[in-house]
Motif scaffolding. Structure first.
Motif, PDB file in Angstrom:
ATOM      1  N   ILE A  14       0.842  -1.196   0.000  1.00  0.00           N
ATOM      2  CA  ILE A  14       0.000   0.000   0.000  1.00  0.00           C
ATOM      3  C   ILE A  14       0.880   1.249   0.000  1.00  0.00           C
ATOM      4  CG2 ILE A  14      -1.645   1.353   1.361  1.00  0.00           C
ATOM      5  CD1 ILE A  14      -2.774  -1.434   2.327  1.00  0.00           C
ATOM      6  N   GLU A  15       1.886   1.266   0.838  1.00  0.00           N
ATOM      7  CA  GLU A  15       2.778   2.435   0.908  1.00  0.00           C
ATOM      8  C   GLU A  15       3.546   2.627  -0.399  1.00  0.00           C
ATOM      9  OE1 GLU A  15       3.564   2.480   5.708  1.00  0.00           O
ATOM     10  OE2 GLU A  15       4.960   1.381   4.424  1.00  0.00           O
ATOM     11  N   ARG A  16       4.014   1.534  -0.999  1.00  0.00           N
ATOM     12  CA  ARG A  16       4.720   1.647  -2.274  1.00  0.00           C
ATOM     13  C   ARG A  16       3.785   2.136  -3.372  1.00  0.00           C
ATOM     14  NH1 ARG A  16       6.371  -3.559  -1.157  1.00  0.00           N
ATOM     15  NH2 ARG A  16       5.513  -4.290  -3.141  1.00  0.00           N
ATOM     16  N   PHE A  17       2.539   1.685  -3.350  1.00  0.00           N
ATOM     17  CA  PHE A  17       1.576   2.137  -4.346  1.00  0.00           C
ATOM     18  C   PHE A  17       1.341   3.640  -4.217  1.00  0.00           C
ATOM     19  CE2 PHE A  17      -2.844   3.062  -5.558  1.00  0.00           C
ATOM     20  CZ  PHE A  17      -2.750   2.784  -6.909  1.00  0.00           C
ATOM     21  N   VAL A  18       1.125   4.098  -3.010  1.00  0.00           N
ATOM     22  CA  VAL A  18       0.888   5.534  -2.790  1.00  0.00           C
ATOM     23  C   VAL A  18       2.104   6.344  -3.221  1.00  0.00           C
ATOM     24  CG1 VAL A  18       0.486   7.310  -1.039  1.00  0.00           C
ATOM     25  CG2 VAL A  18      -0.831   5.176  -0.972  1.00  0.00           C
ATOM     26  N   ALA A  19       3.300   5.818  -2.950  1.00  0.00           N
ATOM     27  CA  ALA A  19       4.536   6.520  -3.309  1.00  0.00           C
ATOM     28  C   ALA A  19       4.859   6.405  -4.800  1.00  0.00           C
ATOM     29  CB  ALA A  19       5.702   5.984  -2.485  1.00  0.00           C
ATOM     30  N   GLY A  20       4.158   5.519  -5.493  1.00  0.00           N
ATOM     31  CA  GLY A  20       4.426   5.326  -6.914  1.00  0.00           C
ATOM     32  C   GLY A  20       5.647   4.470  -7.184  1.00  0.00           C
ATOM     33  N   THR A  21       6.024   3.635  -6.223  1.00  0.00           N
ATOM     34  CA  THR A  21       7.244   2.840  -6.372  1.00  0.00           C
ATOM     35  C   THR A  21       6.997   1.336  -6.477  1.00  0.00           C
ATOM     36  OG1 THR A  21       7.570   2.765  -3.971  1.00  0.00           O
ATOM     37  CG2 THR A  21       8.649   4.567  -5.173  1.00  0.00           C
ATOM     38  N   CYS A  22       5.727   0.920  -6.516  1.00  0.00           N
ATOM     39  CA  CYS A  22       5.495  -0.520  -6.664  1.00  0.00           C
ATOM     40  C   CYS A  22       5.629  -0.902  -8.131  1.00  0.00           C
ATOM     41  CB  CYS A  22       4.134  -0.928  -6.095  1.00  0.00           C
ATOM     42  SG  CYS A  22       2.693  -0.352  -6.988  1.00  0.00           S
ATOM     43  N   GLY A  23       5.757  -2.171  -8.388  1.00  0.00           N
ATOM     44  CA  GLY A  23       5.887  -2.654  -9.754  1.00  0.00           C
ATOM     45  C   GLY A  23       4.627  -2.376 -10.563  1.00  0.00           C
ATOM     46  N   PRO A  24       4.728  -2.446 -11.885  1.00  0.00           N
ATOM     47  CA  PRO A  24       3.601  -2.067 -12.738  1.00  0.00           C
ATOM     48  C   PRO A  24       2.349  -2.926 -12.535  1.00  0.00           C
ATOM     49  CG  PRO A  24       5.332  -3.073 -14.036  1.00  0.00           C
ATOM     50  CD  PRO A  24       5.881  -2.884 -12.651  1.00  0.00           C
ATOM     51  N   TYR A  25       2.490  -4.143 -12.055  1.00  0.00           N
ATOM     52  CA  TYR A  25       1.333  -5.022 -11.876  1.00  0.00           C
ATOM     53  C   TYR A  25       1.070  -5.374 -10.417  1.00  0.00           C
ATOM     54  CZ  TYR A  25       2.058  -5.419 -16.846  1.00  0.00           C
ATOM     55  OH  TYR A  25       2.235  -5.119 -18.164  1.00  0.00           O
ATOM     56  N   ASP A  26       1.914  -4.905  -9.511  1.00  0.00           N
ATOM     57  CA  ASP A  26       1.774  -5.278  -8.102  1.00  0.00           C
ATOM     58  C   ASP A  26       0.416  -4.905  -7.527  1.00  0.00           C
ATOM     59  OD1 ASP A  26       4.342  -6.276  -8.194  1.00  0.00           O
ATOM     60  OD2 ASP A  26       5.245  -4.573  -7.144  1.00  0.00           O
ATOM     61  N   TRP A  27      -0.039  -3.686  -7.802  1.00  0.00           N
ATOM     62  CA  TRP A  27      -1.310  -3.236  -7.231  1.00  0.00           C
ATOM     63  C   TRP A  27      -2.475  -4.022  -7.822  1.00  0.00           C
ATOM     64  CZ3 TRP A  27      -2.488  -1.132  -2.926  1.00  0.00           C
ATOM     65  CH2 TRP A  27      -3.722  -0.531  -2.715  1.00  0.00           C
ATOM     66  N   ASP A  28      -2.471  -4.209  -9.135  1.00  0.00           N
ATOM     67  CA  ASP A  28      -3.535  -4.992  -9.765  1.00  0.00           C
ATOM     68  C   ASP A  28      -3.534  -6.426  -9.247  1.00  0.00           C
ATOM     69  OD1 ASP A  28      -4.539  -2.909 -11.273  1.00  0.00           O
ATOM     70  OD2 ASP A  28      -3.333  -3.401 -13.027  1.00  0.00           O
ATOM     71  N   ASP A  29      -2.355  -7.007  -9.083  1.00  0.00           N
ATOM     72  CA  ASP A  29      -2.279  -8.367  -8.550  1.00  0.00           C
ATOM     73  C   ASP A  29      -2.852  -8.426  -7.144  1.00  0.00           C
ATOM     74  OD1 ASP A  29      -1.105  -9.195 -10.893  1.00  0.00           O
ATOM     75  OD2 ASP A  29       0.924  -9.333 -10.060  1.00  0.00           O
ATOM     76  N   PHE A  30      -2.565  -7.412  -6.341  1.00  0.00           N
ATOM     77  CA  PHE A  30      -3.085  -7.359  -4.980  1.00  0.00           C
ATOM     78  C   PHE A  30      -4.612  -7.260  -4.998  1.00  0.00           C
ATOM     79  CE2 PHE A  30      -4.384  -4.508  -1.399  1.00  0.00           C
ATOM     80  CZ  PHE A  30      -4.200  -5.421  -0.374  1.00  0.00           C
ATOM     81  N   LEU A  31      -5.141  -6.371  -5.817  1.00  0.00           N
ATOM     82  CA  LEU A  31      -6.594  -6.170  -5.843  1.00  0.00           C
ATOM     83  C   LEU A  31      -7.344  -7.324  -6.483  1.00  0.00           C
ATOM     84  CD1 LEU A  31      -6.889  -2.394  -6.770  1.00  0.00           C
ATOM     85  CD2 LEU A  31      -7.065  -3.451  -4.516  1.00  0.00           C
ATOM     86  N   ASN A  32      -6.733  -7.973  -7.466  1.00  0.00           N
ATOM     87  CA  ASN A  32      -7.426  -9.015  -8.219  1.00  0.00           C
ATOM     88  C   ASN A  32      -7.003 -10.426  -7.850  1.00  0.00           C
ATOM     89  OD1 ASN A  32      -8.904  -7.124  -9.808  1.00  0.00           O
ATOM     90  ND2 ASN A  32      -7.021  -6.719 -10.929  1.00  0.00           N
ATOM     91  N   GLY A  33      -6.000 -10.542  -7.000  1.00  0.00           N
ATOM     92  CA  GLY A  33      -5.506 -11.861  -6.637  1.00  0.00           C
ATOM     93  C   GLY A  33      -6.451 -12.600  -5.717  1.00  0.00           C
ATOM     94  N   SER A  34      -6.281 -13.881  -5.683  1.00  0.00           N
ATOM     95  CA  SER A  34      -7.083 -14.725  -4.810  1.00  0.00           C
ATOM     96  C   SER A  34      -6.619 -14.545  -3.368  1.00  0.00           C
ATOM     97  CB  SER A  34      -6.916 -16.187  -5.230  1.00  0.00           C
ATOM     98  OG  SER A  34      -7.558 -17.029  -4.315  1.00  0.00           O
TER      99      SER A  34
END
Length: 88
Positions: A14-34
């Motif tokens: 979450i912190e990396r996403f807000v900072a704009g430093t997570c990988g290009p698919y990390d946030w989508d994987d988190f939201l859409n992952g099982s």
């Protein structure tokens, strides 16, 4: 109940996403992952709700700046939960 490492991983992402430093698919994987753990699923749903409560003003954003603050608050709360668990 999720392991402390899983909660910490979610807070870090979450912190990396807000900072704009997570990988290009990390946030989508988190939201859409099982999510097999109900507590982690709740964190996932809470993060998704941020985009609804604080909608983006452009297509290049996921949520508004206020939503970024709300996500940061979630990460802070998760870290506090980890600290509380470590004390018990």
């Amino acid at each position: 109940m999720p392991r402390e490492k899983d909660i910490l991983d979610a807070a870090n992402l979450i912190e990396r996403f807000v900072a704009g430093t997570c990988g290009p698919y990390d946030w989508d994987d988190f939201l859409n992952g099982s999510m097999n753990d109900s507590a982690l699923q709740q964190i996932h749903e809470e993060c998704e709700q941020v985009a609804i409560d604080f909608p983006a003003s452009s297509d290049s954003e996921w949520c508004s700046p206020e939503g970024g603050h709300a996500l940061t608050a979630i990460a802070v709360r998760l870290r506090a939960e980890i600290a509380r668990l470590a004390q018990t």
